[in-house]
Design an enzyme around this catalytic site. Structure first.
Site, mmCIF file in Angstrom:
data_model
loop_
_atom_site.group_PDB
_atom_site.id
_atom_site.type_symbol
_atom_site.label_atom_id
_atom_site.label_comp_id
_atom_site.label_asym_id
_atom_site.label_seq_id
_atom_site.Cartn_x
_atom_site.Cartn_y
_atom_site.Cartn_z
ATOM 1 N N HIS A 49 -65.672 -25.601 -1.206
ATOM 2 C CA HIS A 49 -64.931 -24.435 -1.686
ATOM 3 C C HIS A 49 -63.744 -24.896 -2.517
ATOM 4 C CE1 HIS A 49 -61.893 -25.281 1.377
ATOM 5 N NE2 HIS A 49 -62.845 -25.323 2.290
HETATM 6 P P1 TYD Z 1 -62.799 -23.992 6.143
HETATM 7 O O1 TYD Z 1 -61.506 -23.962 5.405
HETATM 8 O O2 TYD Z 1 -64.038 -23.534 5.397
HETATM 9 O O3 TYD Z 1 -63.052 -25.465 6.705
HETATM 10 P P2 TYD Z 1 -63.483 -26.813 5.942
HETATM 11 O O4 TYD Z 1 -62.878 -26.799 4.578
HETATM 12 O O5 TYD Z 1 -62.973 -27.893 6.822
HETATM 13 O O6 TYD Z 1 -64.993 -26.863 5.901
HETATM 14 O O7 TYD Z 1 -62.637 -23.149 7.491
HETATM 15 C C1 TYD Z 1 -63.606 -23.147 8.486
HETATM 16 C C2 TYD Z 1 -63.456 -21.859 9.292
HETATM 17 O O8 TYD Z 1 -62.188 -21.836 9.935
HETATM 18 C C3 TYD Z 1 -63.545 -20.604 8.435
HETATM 19 O O9 TYD Z 1 -64.243 -19.620 9.183
HETATM 20 C C4 TYD Z 1 -62.126 -20.178 8.263
HETATM 21 C C5 TYD Z 1 -61.449 -20.683 9.522
HETATM 22 N N1 TYD Z 1 -60.034 -21.098 9.315
HETATM 23 C C6 TYD Z 1 -59.016 -20.368 9.901
HETATM 24 O O10 TYD Z 1 -59.238 -19.361 10.606
HETATM 25 N N2 TYD Z 1 -57.716 -20.782 9.712
HETATM 26 C C7 TYD Z 1 -57.410 -21.865 8.960
HETATM 27 O O11 TYD Z 1 -56.215 -22.210 8.803
HETATM 28 C C8 TYD Z 1 -58.488 -22.591 8.341
HETATM 29 C C9 TYD Z 1 -58.212 -23.811 7.502
HETATM 30 C C10 TYD Z 1 -59.780 -22.178 8.554
#
Ligand code: TYD
Length: 130
Positions: A49
């Protein structure tokens, strides 16, 4: 591409070390949020993303991993393998994280509170928004 490696100074006493992170000093923004990713497995891939309005610094506290950075024109691969290394990522950079060593722990400092609406999770949408 807006990213850079930051080398943190460490304070070593005896056999152990300490690193201090301070907003607007060795972290180039005001820190609104800190999170960490743990329990990582080698076959796992995360990220995939971009953020419209978020700056981050990624620090691999334990183990190592590869961060792929993509600005829609070029892809760069950055290996994080030491707590002295911080990877600053600016806005509108597509990122993917992989090649985690077993038990890798990734610390993330972020310039904004969590807001799902500022994520771009579709690569074609990311390219169109540039
Ligand atoms: P995501 O940012 O997509 O993780 P990564 O980049 O490590 O793959 O987030 C994963 C999940 O966690 C998504 O459902 C959103 C949630 N999330 C939160 O609720 N709070 C946060 O601060 C973050 C970073 C993610």
């Amino acid at each position: 591409m807006e990213f850079k490696l930051i080398k943190f100074d460490n304070i070593t006493e005896g056999r152990s070390s300490l690193i201090s992170l301070e907003e607007m000093k060795n972290i180039p923004f005001k820190i609104k949020r800190v999170y960490y990713i743990y329990g990582l497995k080698p076959d796992e891939e995360r990220g995939k993303h971009a953020h419209k309005n978020l700056e981050q610094v990624l620090i691999c506290l334990h183990g190592s991993c590869t961060i792929i950075l993509d600005n829609g024109k070029n892809r760069k691969f950055v290996d994080l393998s030491h707590p002295c290394d911080g990877l600053y990522i600016g806005r509108n950079i597509w990122r993917e994280m992989k090649n985690f060593t077993e038990g890798c722990v990734l610390l993330v400092l972020a310039s904004e509170y969590y807001d799902e609406s500022e994520y771009i999770r579709d690569y074609d949408e990311f390219l169109k928004a540039l």
